[in-house]
Structure formats: C-alpha cells, structure tokens
Scaffold this motif. Structure first.
Motif, PDB file in Angstrom:
ATOM      1  N   MET A   1      -8.476   8.692 -18.270  1.00  0.00           N
ATOM      2  CA  MET A   1      -7.093   9.163 -18.133  1.00  0.00           C
ATOM      3  C   MET A   1      -6.535   9.548 -19.497  1.00  0.00           C
ATOM      4  O   MET A   1      -6.892   8.952 -20.517  1.00  0.00           O
ATOM      5  CB  MET A   1      -6.220   8.093 -17.485  1.00  0.00           C
ATOM      6  N   ARG A   2      -5.652  10.565 -19.497  1.00  0.00           N
ATOM      7  CA  ARG A   2      -5.005  11.021 -20.722  1.00  0.00           C
ATOM      8  C   ARG A   2      -3.521  10.662 -20.676  1.00  0.00           C
ATOM      9  O   ARG A   2      -2.931  10.577 -19.596  1.00  0.00           O
ATOM     10  CB  ARG A   2      -5.152  12.528 -20.871  1.00  0.00           C
ATOM     11  N   LEU A   3      -2.934  10.508 -21.847  1.00  0.00           N
ATOM     12  CA  LEU A   3      -1.502  10.243 -21.954  1.00  0.00           C
ATOM     13  C   LEU A   3      -0.855  11.356 -22.765  1.00  0.00           C
ATOM     14  O   LEU A   3      -1.293  11.673 -23.873  1.00  0.00           O
ATOM     15  CB  LEU A   3      -1.250   8.900 -22.630  1.00  0.00           C
ATOM     16  N   SER A   4       0.182  11.952 -22.185  1.00  0.00           N
ATOM     17  CA  SER A   4       0.907  13.037 -22.834  1.00  0.00           C
ATOM     18  C   SER A   4       2.400  12.729 -22.839  1.00  0.00           C
ATOM     19  O   SER A   4       2.846  11.742 -22.249  1.00  0.00           O
ATOM     20  CB  SER A   4       0.636  14.362 -22.112  1.00  0.00           C
ATOM     21  N   THR A   5       3.168  13.580 -23.499  1.00  0.00           N
ATOM     22  CA  THR A   5       4.603  13.357 -23.594  1.00  0.00           C
ATOM     23  C   THR A   5       5.362  14.660 -23.392  1.00  0.00           C
ATOM     24  O   THR A   5       4.806  15.753 -23.528  1.00  0.00           O
ATOM     25  CB  THR A   5       4.977  12.730 -24.956  1.00  0.00           C
ATOM     26  N   VAL A   6       6.639  14.537 -23.041  1.00  0.00           N
ATOM     27  CA  VAL A   6       7.567  15.666 -22.983  1.00  0.00           C
ATOM     28  C   VAL A   6       8.613  15.466 -24.071  1.00  0.00           C
ATOM     29  O   VAL A   6       9.272  14.426 -24.118  1.00  0.00           O
ATOM     30  CB  VAL A   6       8.280  15.762 -21.619  1.00  0.00           C
ATOM     31  N   ILE A   7       8.735  16.448 -24.941  1.00  0.00           N
ATOM     32  CA  ILE A   7       9.753  16.425 -25.992  1.00  0.00           C
ATOM     33  C   ILE A   7      10.802  17.473 -25.637  1.00  0.00           C
ATOM     34  O   ILE A   7      10.525  18.675 -25.671  1.00  0.00           O
ATOM     35  CB  ILE A   7       9.132  16.733 -27.370  1.00  0.00           C
ATOM     36  N   LEU A   8      11.976  17.031 -25.267  1.00  0.00           N
ATOM     37  CA  LEU A   8      13.011  17.998 -24.903  1.00  0.00           C
ATOM     38  C   LEU A   8      13.458  18.780 -26.140  1.00  0.00           C
ATOM     39  O   LEU A   8      13.535  18.231 -27.246  1.00  0.00           O
ATOM     40  CB  LEU A   8      14.212  17.290 -24.276  1.00  0.00           C
ATOM     41  N   PRO A   9      13.800  20.062 -25.960  1.00  0.00           N
ATOM     42  CA  PRO A   9      14.178  20.909 -27.105  1.00  0.00           C
ATOM     43  C   PRO A   9      15.652  20.756 -27.456  1.00  0.00           C
ATOM     44  O   PRO A   9      16.421  21.725 -27.439  1.00  0.00           O
ATOM     45  CB  PRO A   9      13.857  22.312 -26.591  1.00  0.00           C
ATOM     46  N   ASP A  10      16.046  19.534 -27.782  1.00  0.00           N
ATOM     47  CA  ASP A  10      17.476  19.240 -27.969  1.00  0.00           C
ATOM     48  C   ASP A  10      17.834  18.912 -29.415  1.00  0.00           C
ATOM     49  O   ASP A  10      18.940  18.461 -29.691  1.00  0.00           O
ATOM     50  CB  ASP A  10      17.887  18.074 -27.062  1.00  0.00           C
ATOM     51  N   ARG A  11      16.898  19.162 -30.348  1.00  0.00           N
ATOM     52  CA  ARG A  11      17.179  18.857 -31.757  1.00  0.00           C
ATOM     53  C   ARG A  11      16.867  20.078 -32.624  1.00  0.00           C
ATOM     54  O   ARG A  11      15.880  20.773 -32.391  1.00  0.00           O
ATOM     55  CB  ARG A  11      16.328  17.677 -32.238  1.00  0.00           C
ATOM     56  N   ARG A  12      17.718  20.320 -33.607  1.00  0.00           N
ATOM     57  CA  ARG A  12      17.408  21.377 -34.561  1.00  0.00           C
ATOM     58  C   ARG A  12      16.072  21.079 -35.234  1.00  0.00           C
ATOM     59  O   ARG A  12      15.756  19.921 -35.527  1.00  0.00           O
ATOM     60  CB  ARG A  12      18.504  21.493 -35.632  1.00  0.00           C
ATOM     61  N   TRP A  13      15.301  22.130 -35.482  1.00  0.00           N
ATOM     62  CA  TRP A  13      13.984  21.954 -36.103  1.00  0.00           C
ATOM     63  C   TRP A  13      14.113  21.273 -37.457  1.00  0.00           C
ATOM     64  O   TRP A  13      13.271  20.459 -37.845  1.00  0.00           O
ATOM     65  CB  TRP A  13      13.309  23.322 -36.243  1.00  0.00           C
ATOM     66  N   GLY A 265      -5.997   8.854  -8.390  1.00  0.00           N
ATOM     67  CA  GLY A 265      -6.788  10.007  -8.811  1.00  0.00           C
ATOM     68  C   GLY A 265      -6.178  10.835  -9.926  1.00  0.00           C
ATOM     69  O   GLY A 265      -6.676  11.924 -10.224  1.00  0.00           O
ATOM     70  N   PHE A 266      -5.120  10.324 -10.572  1.00  0.00           N
ATOM     71  CA  PHE A 266      -4.491  11.108 -11.637  1.00  0.00           C
ATOM     72  C   PHE A 266      -5.331  11.078 -12.906  1.00  0.00           C
ATOM     73  O   PHE A 266      -5.912  10.056 -13.269  1.00  0.00           O
ATOM     74  CB  PHE A 266      -3.069  10.604 -11.915  1.00  0.00           C
ATOM     75  N   ASP A 267      -5.356  12.219 -13.577  1.00  0.00           N
ATOM     76  CA  ASP A 267      -6.089  12.377 -14.828  1.00  0.00           C
ATOM     77  C   ASP A 267      -5.175  12.283 -16.041  1.00  0.00           C
ATOM     78  O   ASP A 267      -5.648  12.063 -17.155  1.00  0.00           O
ATOM     79  CB  ASP A 267      -6.781  13.743 -14.860  1.00  0.00           C
ATOM     80  N   GLU A 268      -3.873  12.497 -15.826  1.00  0.00           N
ATOM     81  CA  GLU A 268      -2.944  12.573 -16.953  1.00  0.00           C
ATOM     82  C   GLU A 268      -1.592  12.011 -16.542  1.00  0.00           C
ATOM     83  O   GLU A 268      -1.064  12.349 -15.471  1.00  0.00           O
ATOM     84  CB  GLU A 268      -2.805  14.033 -17.412  1.00  0.00           C
ATOM     85  N   ILE A 269      -1.056  11.139 -17.384  1.00  0.00           N
ATOM     86  CA  ILE A 269       0.296  10.614 -17.231  1.00  0.00           C
ATOM     87  C   ILE A 269       1.152  11.205 -18.338  1.00  0.00           C
ATOM     88  O   ILE A 269       0.741  11.231 -19.507  1.00  0.00           O
ATOM     89  CB  ILE A 269       0.320   9.077 -17.341  1.00  0.00           C
ATOM     90  N   VAL A 270       2.347  11.682 -17.987  1.00  0.00           N
ATOM     91  CA  VAL A 270       3.247  12.290 -18.970  1.00  0.00           C
ATOM     92  C   VAL A 270       4.540  11.483 -19.013  1.00  0.00           C
ATOM     93  O   VAL A 270       5.204  11.297 -17.986  1.00  0.00           O
ATOM     94  CB  VAL A 270       3.560  13.754 -18.609  1.00  0.00           C
ATOM     95  N   VAL A 271       4.885  10.998 -20.203  1.00  0.00           N
ATOM     96  CA  VAL A 271       6.110  10.217 -20.389  1.00  0.00           C
ATOM     97  C   VAL A 271       7.065  10.988 -21.287  1.00  0.00           C
ATOM     98  O   VAL A 271       6.642  11.754 -22.155  1.00  0.00           O
ATOM     99  CB  VAL A 271       5.807   8.837 -21.008  1.00  0.00           C
ATOM    100  N   HIS A 272       8.351  10.782 -21.080  1.00  0.00           N
ATOM    101  CA  HIS A 272       9.353  11.485 -21.877  1.00  0.00           C
ATOM    102  C   HIS A 272       9.577  10.785 -23.215  1.00  0.00           C
ATOM    103  O   HIS A 272       9.673   9.551 -23.267  1.00  0.00           O
ATOM    104  CB  HIS A 272      10.683  11.560 -21.119  1.00  0.00           C
ATOM    105  N   TRP A 273       9.659  11.586 -24.243  1.00  0.00           N
ATOM    106  CA  TRP A 273      10.025  11.062 -25.561  1.00  0.00           C
ATOM    107  C   TRP A 273      11.423  10.453 -25.462  1.00  0.00           C
ATOM    108  O   TRP A 273      12.334  11.057 -24.885  1.00  0.00           O
ATOM    109  CB  TRP A 273      10.022  12.203 -26.584  1.00  0.00           C
ATOM    110  N   PRO A 274      11.640   9.237 -26.002  1.00  0.00           N
ATOM    111  CA  PRO A 274      12.940   8.577 -25.826  1.00  0.00           C
ATOM    112  C   PRO A 274      14.105   9.369 -26.401  1.00  0.00           C
ATOM    113  O   PRO A 274      14.012   9.919 -27.504  1.00  0.00           O
ATOM    114  CB  PRO A 274      12.755   7.257 -26.586  1.00  0.00           C
ATOM    115  N   ILE A 275      15.178   9.416 -25.623  1.00  0.00           N
ATOM    116  CA  ILE A 275      16.437  10.005 -26.065  1.00  0.00           C
ATOM    117  C   ILE A 275      17.537   9.009 -25.733  1.00  0.00           C
ATOM    118  O   ILE A 275      17.760   8.685 -24.564  1.00  0.00           O
ATOM    119  CB  ILE A 275      16.725  11.351 -25.367  1.00  0.00           C
ATOM    120  N   ALA A 276      18.201   8.510 -26.745  1.00  0.00           N
ATOM    121  CA  ALA A 276      19.235   7.494 -26.540  1.00  0.00           C
ATOM    122  C   ALA A 276      20.357   8.009 -25.651  1.00  0.00           C
ATOM    123  O   ALA A 276      20.672   9.204 -25.642  1.00  0.00           O
ATOM    124  CB  ALA A 276      19.794   7.053 -27.891  1.00  0.00           C
TER     125      ALA A 276
END
Length: 299
Positions: A1-13, A265-276
């Motif tokens: 299994m793989r672990l991935s993340t979602v980074i929301l585009p809510d911060r200036r680069w 049967g999942f190959d990948e779990i995706v968790v959200h990057w923490p946002i306070a």
C-alpha cells in the motif's frame, strides 16, 4: 500500500507553499495531490490558487514526489486547453504527473462561468459531459493530431507534439461511483478513486462505510468485466476525510483505517495535509508520524 497526501492550494508560494510541498517529499509521501477548483466550501472567501500553476511550481521544487489533481472536472475545464497544460506539466516534472478526474459537483465551480449564478448542470448533464470529456482528453494526450466533433467538447486539428513524457500518456485516476463513471474508469483509467458513500459521512458508522465501499468495488469489477478488463489492473485509491472514520485522530486510528481498507483491496490511501481551524485540522506531529511510520505497522 502507498500513502499520499492532498495539499490544498491555499497558501502563497512565498509564504509556506514551497516548503509544504518539499516537506511532503521529505516525509516520503508517494504522491502529493491538490484540488482543481476555483474555490471550495469553507475556503471560498480565503486564499486559493490555481491547481496547474501550483503543481508546476511544485514540480520545480521537488525531484521524486509524484504530483496530481484530485480531482479535475469539466465544470470549468475544456479537454483541448487542459491537455496542453498537462503535457507541459508532465514535461516539466519529468513524468511525475497523475490526473485525478471526475464529473464534478454542484459547488461554486459549477456556476462560476454563468451570467447570473444559475443553470448548474444536473447529475445527468454532468455525466453526459464527463462521458465526452474523458475519451477526448485521452486522445489529445495520446495522439499527435486530433480532430473529433462532439456535442459538448470538440477538437479540430489540435496538435500536442511531442506528447507526454509518460507513454502512451500520463495516468488517469477516475473518481466515480455511478454506472457511467465506472464504465469510464474501466475503459480509460489506470486508477479508480472513491471518497466513500457521502450519505454515510455524518451519520453512518465505519463498518457501514466499509460495506458501502465494498459494494462500489464490486460494481467497479462488473464495469471492468463488461469492458473485458481485469479489475485488478486498476489501482484503487481511497481519499480520506469524507467517511465516518477519523484516520488522522491518532496514529492507531490511522493504522486501523489503513489496515481495514487494505483488506478491501485499496492500493493507496490519501490524507489531507493539516489545516488549522478547518475540516482538515489535525495534529501535525501525529500526521508526520503517520507519514513516516504508519504503513510499516501493517506488516
């Protein structure tokens, strides 16, 4: 299994955006995705940046991390222009891009291009457009020259040379639970994405959620069989945060969640990057421990 993340585009680069994507690579995540929306739910009145430019910047700031959208939809995209952007992103990243794609919903994106905020597509209309969007995008990313008339999306002598770095094209991760979407996943997808059953998110139990997801996988299998394809060929991706489970509540909660979904049967779990102070609030120390040690506990 793989672990991935979602980074929301809510911060200036320049104000933490770059560092977040680089930290995702340091922590060993397989893929870092971002939402492809014009705005989203409670984030509507705050900072929000475009998905493709953000991923392009992330591609230049990282070297190993895969990158992707989760998900792009026809709500404000056209296959011709999207294909050109994706081919460019795939080139800049050195072939590290996955396109998460879905039919879209009825949120802010659905009426952003209207004159008066009215006229959002019905579920059937979204499905109709999605059924045209995905096959045309597949051709545009796979062939040098494409002409294809359509009711909703057309292309005339469109050139996409030299094409994707990844061959025959970058992979599609198709988000779908209905019969027409599952057919598209079976026909065009390299992966399938689910967030679970939304009807169970607030009032269901984790056991009910797993049962519903097992039913979705069964339907995916039937769609693959109808296309003459083995369902095992499709990677199965679970985007967390929308089921009754709370996998980021603790390290043990994540291990239990990942283990039970690996059994499905999942190959990948995706968790959200923490946002306070948001739906995705989480303890950063717990999150980073999950990233570096969580999957090792599955044995």
């Amino acid at each position: 299994m793989r672990l991935s993340t979602v980074i929301l585009p809510d911060r200036r680069w320049s104000e933490g955006g770059r560092e977040t994507w680089q930290r995702a690579e340091e922590l060993g995540f397989h893929t870092a995705y971002t939402y492809d929306h014009l705005s989203w739910r409670t984030f509507r009145d705050g900072p929000w940046f475009g998905a493709i430019p953000t991923l392009t910047a992330a591609a230049t700031a990282t070297s190993r991390l895969r990158l992707g959208t989760l998900v792009t939809s026809p709500n404000f995209r056209h296959p011709v222009t999207l294909a050109k952007e994706l081919i460019s992103l795939d080139d800049i990243s050195g072939g590290r891009v996955t396109l998460g794609i879905g039919a879209g919903g009825s949120g802010f994106d659905a009426t952003a291009l209207s004159k008066d905020g009215e006229g959002a597509w019905t579920p059937r209309e979204r499905a109709d457009r999605f059924a045209e969007f995905v096959p045309l995008l597949d051709r545009l990313l796979s062939e040098d020259v494409v002409t294809q008339p359509g009711e909703h999306y057309s292309a005339f002598e469109v050139r996409n040379i030299p094409g994707c770095v990844q061959r025959p094209r970058l992979p599609f991760a198709v988000a779908a639970t209905g019969p027409r979407g599952l057919k598209l996943a079976a026909r065009h997808g390299q992966a399938w994405v689910t967030t679970g059953d939304p009807k169970l998110s607030e009032t269901g139990t984790p056991a009910q959620s797993r049962e519903a997801i097992a039913g979705q996988i069964e339907k995916l299998g039937a769609a693959c069989a109808a296309e003459g394809r083995d369902v095992a060929e499709l990677e199965k991706v679970m985007l967390t945060g929308f089921t009754p489970d709370r996998p980021l509540a603790s390290f043990d909660a994540f291990v239990d969640f990942a283990g039970s979904h690996a059994e499905l049967g999942f190959d990948e779990i995706v968790v959200h990057w923490p946002i306070a102070d948001s739906l995705f609030a989480a303890d950063v120390a717990v999150f980073e421990k999950i990233a570096t040690e969580g999957l090792a506990q599955l044995g």
